[in-house]
Design a protein around this motif. Structure first.
Motif, PDB file in Angstrom:
ATOM      1  N   LYS A 177      -4.026  -7.785   3.627  1.00  0.00           N
ATOM      2  CA  LYS A 177      -4.660  -6.919   3.827  1.00  0.00           C
ATOM      3  C   LYS A 177      -5.554  -7.429   5.145  1.00  0.00           C
ATOM      4  N   VAL A 178      -5.890  -5.828   6.041  1.00  0.00           N
ATOM      5  CA  VAL A 178      -6.268  -5.833   7.563  1.00  0.00           C
ATOM      6  C   VAL A 178      -7.447  -5.211   7.759  1.00  0.00           C
ATOM      7  N   LEU A 179      -8.162  -5.459   8.158  1.00  0.00           N
ATOM      8  CA  LEU A 179      -9.338  -3.788   8.248  1.00  0.00           C
ATOM      9  C   LEU A 179      -9.581  -4.303   9.700  1.00  0.00           C
ATOM     10  N   VAL A 180      -9.658  -3.083   9.793  1.00  0.00           N
ATOM     11  CA  VAL A 180      -9.436  -2.403  11.336  1.00  0.00           C
ATOM     12  C   VAL A 180     -11.235  -1.452  11.591  1.00  0.00           C
ATOM     13  N   ILE A 181     -11.328  -2.061  11.930  1.00  0.00           N
ATOM     14  CA  ILE A 181     -12.851  -1.847  12.858  1.00  0.00           C
ATOM     15  C   ILE A 181     -12.724  -1.182  13.960  1.00  0.00           C
ATOM     16  N   GLY A 182     -13.731   0.481  13.328  1.00  0.00           N
ATOM     17  CA  GLY A 182     -13.311   1.326  14.240  1.00  0.00           C
ATOM     18  C   GLY A 182     -12.033   1.833  14.330  1.00  0.00           C
ATOM     19  N   LEU A 195      -0.077   0.160  10.428  1.00  0.00           N
ATOM     20  CA  LEU A 195      -0.133  -0.661   9.499  1.00  0.00           C
ATOM     21  C   LEU A 195       0.519  -0.155   8.073  1.00  0.00           C
ATOM     22  N   LEU A 196      -0.144   1.094   7.919  1.00  0.00           N
ATOM     23  CA  LEU A 196       0.871   1.294   6.683  1.00  0.00           C
ATOM     24  C   LEU A 196       1.980   1.952   7.055  1.00  0.00           C
ATOM     25  N   ASN A 197       2.969   2.073   7.844  1.00  0.00           N
ATOM     26  CA  ASN A 197       4.177   1.564   8.041  1.00  0.00           C
ATOM     27  C   ASN A 197       4.973   0.667   7.033  1.00  0.00           C
ATOM     28  N   LEU A 198       3.897  -0.533   7.429  1.00  0.00           N
ATOM     29  CA  LEU A 198       4.398  -1.808   7.863  1.00  0.00           C
ATOM     30  C   LEU A 198       3.912  -1.784   6.170  1.00  0.00           C
ATOM     31  N   GLY A 199       3.745  -1.613   5.854  1.00  0.00           N
ATOM     32  CA  GLY A 199       3.751  -1.688   3.915  1.00  0.00           C
ATOM     33  C   GLY A 199       2.337  -2.558   3.786  1.00  0.00           C
ATOM     34  N   LEU A 200       1.372  -2.531   4.592  1.00  0.00           N
ATOM     35  CA  LEU A 200       0.361  -3.252   4.512  1.00  0.00           C
ATOM     36  C   LEU A 200      -1.176  -2.787   4.296  1.00  0.00           C
ATOM     37  N   GLN A 201      -1.933  -3.045   3.513  1.00  0.00           N
ATOM     38  CA  GLN A 201      -3.282  -2.329   3.139  1.00  0.00           C
ATOM     39  C   GLN A 201      -4.438  -2.685   3.577  1.00  0.00           C
ATOM     40  N   VAL A 202      -4.556  -1.611   4.577  1.00  0.00           N
ATOM     41  CA  VAL A 202      -5.761  -1.197   5.518  1.00  0.00           C
ATOM     42  C   VAL A 202      -6.807  -0.525   4.808  1.00  0.00           C
ATOM     43  N   SER A 203      -8.132  -1.342   5.510  1.00  0.00           N
ATOM     44  CA  SER A 203      -9.319  -0.918   5.700  1.00  0.00           C
ATOM     45  C   SER A 203      -9.892  -0.514   6.852  1.00  0.00           C
ATOM     46  N   VAL A 204     -10.664   0.919   6.554  1.00  0.00           N
ATOM     47  CA  VAL A 204     -11.151   1.162   7.624  1.00  0.00           C
ATOM     48  C   VAL A 204     -12.451   1.489   7.547  1.00  0.00           C
ATOM     49  N   LEU A 205     -13.378   0.521   8.738  1.00  0.00           N
ATOM     50  CA  LEU A 205     -14.127   0.261   8.751  1.00  0.00           C
ATOM     51  C   LEU A 205     -15.045   1.534   9.642  1.00  0.00           C
ATOM     52  N   ASN A 223      -2.724   2.946  -0.038  1.00  0.00           N
ATOM     53  CA  ASN A 223      -3.161   1.967   0.961  1.00  0.00           C
ATOM     54  C   ASN A 223      -4.069   1.736   1.448  1.00  0.00           C
ATOM     55  N   LEU A 224      -4.529   2.742   1.685  1.00  0.00           N
ATOM     56  CA  LEU A 224      -6.196   3.502   2.774  1.00  0.00           C
ATOM     57  C   LEU A 224      -6.764   3.180   2.046  1.00  0.00           C
ATOM     58  N   LYS A 225      -7.448   2.295   2.494  1.00  0.00           N
ATOM     59  CA  LYS A 225      -9.553   2.935   1.967  1.00  0.00           C
ATOM     60  C   LYS A 225      -9.921   2.792   3.510  1.00  0.00           C
ATOM     61  N   ILE A 226     -11.382   3.641   3.131  1.00  0.00           N
ATOM     62  CA  ILE A 226     -12.001   4.265   4.758  1.00  0.00           C
ATOM     63  C   ILE A 226     -13.691   4.124   4.349  1.00  0.00           C
ATOM     64  N   VAL A 227     -14.530   3.324   4.735  1.00  0.00           N
ATOM     65  CA  VAL A 227     -15.563   2.617   4.153  1.00  0.00           C
ATOM     66  C   VAL A 227     -16.181   3.244   5.804  1.00  0.00           C
ATOM     67  N   ARG A 228     -17.148   4.572   5.405  1.00  0.00           N
ATOM     68  CA  ARG A 228     -17.728   5.375   6.350  1.00  0.00           C
ATOM     69  C   ARG A 228     -19.069   3.855   7.013  1.00  0.00           C
ATOM     70  N   GLU A 229     -19.674   3.558   7.718  1.00  0.00           N
ATOM     71  CA  GLU A 229     -20.732   2.669   7.390  1.00  0.00           C
ATOM     72  C   GLU A 229     -20.645   2.386   9.154  1.00  0.00           C
ATOM     73  N   ILE A 393      -0.734  -4.505  19.364  1.00  0.00           N
ATOM     74  CA  ILE A 393      -1.140  -4.397  18.178  1.00  0.00           C
ATOM     75  C   ILE A 393      -0.665  -4.968  17.448  1.00  0.00           C
ATOM     76  N   THR A 394       0.537  -4.329  16.716  1.00  0.00           N
ATOM     77  CA  THR A 394       1.044  -4.896  15.003  1.00  0.00           C
ATOM     78  C   THR A 394       2.188  -6.049  15.900  1.00  0.00           C
ATOM     79  N   ILE A 395       2.512  -6.068  16.898  1.00  0.00           N
ATOM     80  CA  ILE A 395       3.398  -6.997  17.156  1.00  0.00           C
ATOM     81  C   ILE A 395       2.702  -8.283  17.252  1.00  0.00           C
ATOM     82  N   THR A 396       1.272  -8.274  18.116  1.00  0.00           N
ATOM     83  CA  THR A 396       0.209  -9.380  17.789  1.00  0.00           C
ATOM     84  C   THR A 396       0.021  -9.970  16.067  1.00  0.00           C
ATOM     85  N   LEU A 397       0.063  -8.758  15.484  1.00  0.00           N
ATOM     86  CA  LEU A 397      -0.652  -8.998  13.741  1.00  0.00           C
ATOM     87  C   LEU A 397       0.453  -9.846  13.235  1.00  0.00           C
TER      88      LEU A 397
END
Length: 532
Positions: A177-182, A195-205, A223-229, A393-397
């Motif tokens: 599970k990965v959270l991407v702020i911004g 990130l989604l293409n890598l099969g990860l569960q992604v949240s966007v804040l 696998n995408l969750k968007i938090v509009r905050e 970024i994905t390589i670093t992750l």
């Protein structure tokens, strides 16, 4: 999100007044704010009716009688004043930043203050019939009870929602599970798809200041969750971070001109909030934290700089990145791996197109205006495509955590160090009808060539895009009319802030330590300290 109302020292009255005005102007008709205000007005009137009917022994008919109707009007005015007071102290604009006890304290303090003011007015003026000190006291003191109970109930509901069956409160961090702020921004819209293409569960804040269509390519992905905050909203931030194994922080005001519009807001969004995000992520058990920094921290140098070079930032934006790196560097430890990525000047097309970046802007001007205006043709800059940034970024992750923990990497390639004059020439080759003009009246001290040897040798990163290919991409998009005119505010951070103002970003809560960190000239990487 507007700033919490802090209790200042006697020398801070001007700042207190300024924050109060910011909170008042920052109030927005959101569902939460409307519900809170409606509940509070109802509580005030319940307290008044209690005093009128039960304590005073009157009836409703008397209240609407001609000699008493002024009382109802005055209580209505009092409720408006109370709501304005609560707004000024931040109870509606930033409730998530206060503890329950602080909210109750502010309610009681505000009501007692209004009681003193009202009593003083009544002592020197003639009050309407049946309006006395006892009724005023009952209204203001008794209303504090339902007002406080409403906050208690809200806290209980949030706690039940948060804890669920008791397991969520201590939810273990999941590396899938990965959270991407911004995540809805220029880089984020490219990264989320990777990130989604890598099969990860992604949240966007993301507060979605530039609209939600930036993520239209992946909208509805399972696998995408968007938090509009706003990521400065503590409760939303904490909920979003819970259970994620990695946080990628891309949020903030980006670009020298945009950051110069409101310096206090820039420090709050880019520095103060980064400290809070890092501390909460660490406390919630996040394993990896990747921060989006910039090669602009090098500022001006006649030498080829690398990750160990001293800083020489020439703008508030660059200094905010220096301070953020310093804050996060101090949080790195064996359980919380922080990696800072210093991006070269980015170009290319993503989900959120920008034309306030030098390559993109010059390409757009070449097509629309037939002119390529260069300010400081001899200035050096490193360049990198937005898709390559997302891939870095994905390589670093995915790199072994011990390889990137507490470290910093320049993101780009040695081959893409160009002078701005050379960039103009590359664009003209693909837009031959455009004319190059030089304007040396604008003095920009930035000048830096960057070495990218570290990320190439240590992480194996090599850009897939060349500057020539990126120029072709941008020119094709502009020529196809798939985007509007490059001068529209939606394509420029600084134009958006000037057009729409900074109110939607709320107020600031700078505490003083930020300026000290923005003036340092070097950071000893945490990884080096650990090795030592």
């Amino acid at each position: 999100m507007p700033t919490p109302f802090m209790t200042p020292a006697s020398s801070d009255h001007l700042a207190l007044f300024h924050n109060s005005l910011r909170n008042l102007s920052g109030l927005r008709p959101t569902l939460g704010a409307v519900l809170r205000i409606s509940t509070d007005i109802t509580s005030i009137w319940i307290a008044f009716l209690f005093g009128w009917l039960i304590i005073g022994g009157h009836n409703l008919a008397e209240l609407i009688a001609p000699h008493s109707v002024w009382i109802a009007l005055l209580i209505g005015l009092l409720s408006i004043v109370q709501i304005a007071t609560y707004t000024a102290v931040g109870l509606y604009t930033c409730p998530g930043s206060y503890s329950l006890s602080t909210k109750i304290y502010l309610i009681v303090a505000a009501n007692l203050t209004l009681l003193l003011i009202g009593s003083g007015i009544m002592s020197i003026t003639a009050a309407p019939t049946n309006l006395n000190f006892g009724l005023l006291t009952t209204t203001l003191v008794a209303s504090a009870i339902p007002l406080s109970l409403a906050r208690v109930g809200s806290a209980v509901l949030r706690m039940e929602n948060w804890q669920g069956d008791g397991s969520r409160q201590h939810e273990e961090a999941d590396d899938n599970k990965v959270l991407v702020i911004g995540g809805a921004g220029y880089i984020g819209s490219a990264l989320v798809e990777e990130l989604l293409n890598l099969g990860l569960q992604v949240s966007v804040l993301d507060a979605m200041h530039y609209g939600e269509e930036t993520l239209s390519r992946v909208a509805g992905h399972q696998n995408l969750k968007i938090v509009r905050e706003d990521f400065r909203h503590i409760e939303a931030l904490t909920r979003a971070i819970s259970g994620v194994g990695s946080v990628i922080h891309l949020g903030g005001l980006v670009g020298d001109p945009a950051c110069a519009v409101d310096t206090d807001l820039t420090v709050d969004v880019n520095v103060t909030a980064t400290k809070v995000i890092g501390e909460i992520a660490k406390a919630r058990g996040v394993h990896r934290f990747i921060f989006a920094s910039s090669c602009s921290v090098y500022g001006a140098s006649d030498q080829i700089v690398n990750e160990d070079s001293h800083f020489n930032p020439q703008s508030l934006y660059a200094r905010s990145k220096v301070a953020s790196e310093a804050v996060l560097n101090s949080l790195n430890d064996h359980n919380f791996a922080v990696t800072c990525l210093r991006f070269a000047t980015i170009y290319g097309i993503s989900g959120r197109t920008r034309f306030d970046l030098v390559v993109n802007l010059l390409c757009a001007k070449a097509v629309r205006d037939g002119v390529i205006t260069v300010y400081g043709a001899d200035q050096w800059r490193p360049f990198v495509h937005v898709q390559d940034v997302a891939r870095a970024i994905t390589i670093t992750l995915r790199a072994p955590i011990e390889l990137v923990a507490g470290d910093v990497f320049n993101v780009g390639s040695d081959a893409q160090n160009y002078t701005l004059g050379e960039v103009a020439e590359l664009i003209k080759r693909q837009a031959p009808d455009a004319q190059i003009t030089a304007d040396d009246t604008f003095l920009d001290k930035r000048n830096y060539r960057v070495s990218f040897d570290k990320i190439r040798t240590k992480l194996g990163f090599e850009p897939a895009w060349t500057l020539e290919r990126g120029i072709a991409q941008v020119l094709a998009i502009v020529r196809s009319n798939q985007v509007g005119h490059y001068s529209l505010p939606t394509y420029s951070n600084v134009l958006y802030l000037k057009e729409c103002g900074t109110k939607s970003f709320g107020s600031f809560k700078i505490t003083g330590w930020e300026n000290d960190l923005m003036n340092i000239d070097h950071i000893h990487p945490a990884a080096n300290r650990s090795a030592a």
